[in-house]
Design a protein around this motif. Structure first.
Motif, mmCIF file in Angstrom:
data_model
loop_
_atom_site.group_PDB
_atom_site.id
_atom_site.type_symbol
_atom_site.label_atom_id
_atom_site.label_comp_id
_atom_site.label_asym_id
_atom_site.label_seq_id
_atom_site.Cartn_x
_atom_site.Cartn_y
_atom_site.Cartn_z
ATOM 1 N N UNK A 113 0.852 -1.183 0.000
ATOM 2 C CA UNK A 113 0.000 0.000 0.000
ATOM 3 C C UNK A 113 0.890 1.236 0.000
ATOM 4 N N UNK A 114 0.720 2.092 -1.004
ATOM 5 C CA UNK A 114 1.507 3.321 -1.131
ATOM 6 C C UNK A 114 0.590 4.504 -0.864
ATOM 7 N N UNK A 115 0.955 5.341 0.109
ATOM 8 C CA UNK A 115 0.091 6.435 0.554
ATOM 9 C C UNK A 115 0.828 7.760 0.419
ATOM 10 N N UNK A 116 0.168 8.746 -0.195
ATOM 11 C CA UNK A 116 0.716 10.091 -0.300
ATOM 12 C C UNK A 116 -0.119 11.079 0.481
ATOM 13 N N UNK A 117 0.546 11.971 1.233
ATOM 14 C CA UNK A 117 -0.162 12.963 2.042
ATOM 15 C C UNK A 117 0.622 14.271 1.974
ATOM 16 N N UNK A 118 0.441 15.106 2.969
ATOM 17 C CA UNK A 118 1.193 16.370 3.009
ATOM 18 C C UNK A 118 2.670 16.088 3.278
ATOM 19 N N UNK A 119 3.500 16.329 2.284
ATOM 20 C CA UNK A 119 4.965 16.278 2.433
ATOM 21 C C UNK A 119 5.505 14.895 2.799
ATOM 22 N N UNK A 120 4.711 13.834 2.621
ATOM 23 C CA UNK A 120 5.205 12.520 3.019
ATOM 24 C C UNK A 120 4.594 11.416 2.160
ATOM 25 N N UNK A 121 5.417 10.396 1.867
ATOM 26 C CA UNK A 121 4.957 9.188 1.188
ATOM 27 C C UNK A 121 5.309 8.000 2.074
ATOM 28 N N UNK A 122 4.336 7.128 2.299
ATOM 29 C CA UNK A 122 4.565 5.951 3.131
ATOM 30 C C UNK A 122 4.269 4.682 2.335
ATOM 31 N N UNK A 123 5.114 3.662 2.522
ATOM 32 C CA UNK A 123 4.930 2.354 1.901
ATOM 33 C C UNK A 123 4.607 1.347 3.001
ATOM 34 N N UNK A 124 3.454 0.691 2.895
ATOM 35 C CA UNK A 124 2.959 -0.208 3.936
ATOM 36 C C UNK A 124 2.854 -1.649 3.424
ATOM 37 N N UNK A 125 3.097 -2.587 4.321
ATOM 38 C CA UNK A 125 2.791 -3.994 4.104
ATOM 39 C C UNK A 125 1.397 -4.227 4.680
#
Length: 468
Positions: free
Chosen positions: A345-357
């Motif tokens: 799961x790839x998530x984009x928000x304010x000033x940050x990108x997170x990659x989740x299992x």
């Protein structure tokens, strides 16, 4: 003949077998080679080249790769669309060799261009729809979609126009039949989804239209406003996702309102021309707003923002039961985005990108951005792409991101999608293994389609030189 050359000549088992008229054995040896190895083998000697030339090796390689490699199958489809090639496996040796090299060279070139950041830029000026954008651009309705064959977009009269993605020629126009006007601009396309069989579009007036992609026939008109309180200023169908496989397509939609509850509806499309039942409909708490949604055969995913606590979450639900399986808390963002592929799961928000299992609900990697993220996409198993509000496109190394021991930056390339020397407002982006396409939204009357092309196909098919 020098001693060294004599030793090499005697150790050449292919030539030795040929001199003994054992060409069937030689051909069987060559049949084990992959594309690059077979292509290089032609350059070893005249004898090797002749052995490959007059056997069925190229034909067998082409048939094997088209059967086993999704990369080769999709590339052949693209070359057929671009160059009007015959997609059937030819019987003639030279045609097999030519087609094999066209597909194989394109696959190799695409991989190399992504790794090295090589690309070309193109502008498609006929894509602009200023009459729509001058009213609706700020609502985020400058939507378009693309797959390996087409680029699709809603027109000012409510129709859907398709272009051949590789020639940019008009392929089809889908005419709607909209329900009674309920809102200003109800003929404007709000969301668009399509696959190889059907086209689905939602409108500000509350209609969802479904067409046959091959015949352009309008098959269904659904009404999403059947649960709405008309005095609550609903934004009809604030999200749309089409997933599944032929005979079992899932259609997920959301009816949203700034003052009332959001409704999320899941339908199952077994036959688009027959009645389409509602399988599930959930009503969210009044403080929760759906920002984005996605459906596939097994999961429904909802990106939800809590307007009271200013927290965002992604709910992972079962497609069969709509039961919540997992909830992942993510950074708050008024315009959050996400993408999902094979458990990541790839998530984009304010000033940050997170990659989740998604199996463990663990954040594998978090990276910072200079401005808010408006688009993220996982590209095959090698990269992911992001775009921020200023229109800066970034390519990231997915394999390195998945390695906990890799501490350096996973950023590979920063690309400018346009040649505009001015700030962008809210670019709309789509991407896949071949291209990144972007509407800059620089101003209300400007929305040419800008394309970053990693495939870089020639306008005409290259002609393979025959063997003398």
């Amino acid at each position: 003949m020098t001693k060294e050359f004599q030793i090499r000549y005697q150790s050449d088992i292919v030539s030795s077998l040929s001199r003994r008229l054992m060409n069937d054995v030689v051909e069987e040896i060559f049949n084990y080679l992959d594309y690059d190895s077979l292509k290089n083998s032609e350059a070893v000697s005249v004898q090797w080249r002749d052995n490959i030339a007059y056997g069925k090796t190229w034909k067998k390689l082409l048939e094997r790769n088209l059967r086993l490699s999704a990369e080769w199958r999709e590339m052949l489809e693209i070359l057929v669309l671009k160059w009007s090639l015959d997609s059937s496996v030819p019987k003639n040796y030279m045609h097999c060799r030519t087609l094999c090299k066209q597909v194989g060279n394109s696959v190799s070139k695409l991989r190399r261009n992504w790794l090295e950041g090589r690309h070309s830029k193109n502008e498609f000026t006929d894509f602009s729809q200023p009459e729509i954008e001058s009213i609706f651009w700020i609502r985020g309705s400058l939507n378009f979609e693309m797959n390996k064959s087409w680029i699709g977009r809603g027109q000012r009269d409510g129709s859907i126009r398709f272009w051949n993605r590789w020639t940019l020629e008009t392929s089809a126009i889908f005419q709607p039949l909209l329900l009674t006007n309920r809102l200003l601009g109800c003929n404007t396309v709000r969301c668009l989804q399509f696959n190889d069989d059907i086209v689905v579009a939602s409108y500000f007036g509350g209609s969802i239209c479904i067409w046959n992609v091959h015949t352009t026939e309008l098959l269904q008109v659904l009404d999403e406003m059947d649960v709405a309180n008309y005095e609550s200023h609903y934004i009809p169908v604030n999200g749309l996702s089409l997933g599944g496989s032929p005979g079992n397509y899932w259609l997920l939609s959301c009816l949203s309102s700034p003052t009332e509850q959001d409704f999320v509806t899941l339908r199952l499309i077994k036959s688009p021309s027959e009645e389409i039942p509602i399988v599930h409909r959930i009503v969210l708490d009044q403080k929760l707003r759906v920002l984005q949604l996605l459906v596939n055969d097994t999961h429904v995913m909802l990106l939800i923002s809590d307007t009271e606590t200013k927290r965002d979450q992604i709910q992972i639900r079962s497609t069969a039961s709509m039961e919540i399986l997992k909830t992942i808390q993510i950074p708050y963002s008024e315009m959050g985005v996400f993408d999902y592929r094979k458990g990541l799961l790839l998530v984009g928000s304010r000033y940050e990108i997170q990659l989740w299992d998604t199996e463990t609900a663990i954040c594998i990697r978090s990276v910072r951005s200079s401005s808010s993220i408006v688009f993220v996409k996982i590209i095959s198993d090698r990269y992911w792409v992001s775009c921020n509000t200023s229109g800066k496109v970034e390519v990231w190394d997915l394999k390195c991101a998945l390695n906990p021991a890799h501490t350096p930056s996973v950023l590979l390339h920063q690309l400018d999608a346009t040649n505009l020397h001015c700030p962008l407002l809210y670019p709309v982006v789509r991407a896949d293994e071949y291209q990144i396409a972007l509407i800059p939204c620089r101003a209300k009357d400007y929305s040419e389609l800008h394309i970053i092309d990693f495939l870089q196909l020639d306008e005409k098919a290259p002609i393979d030189r025959p063997i003398d």
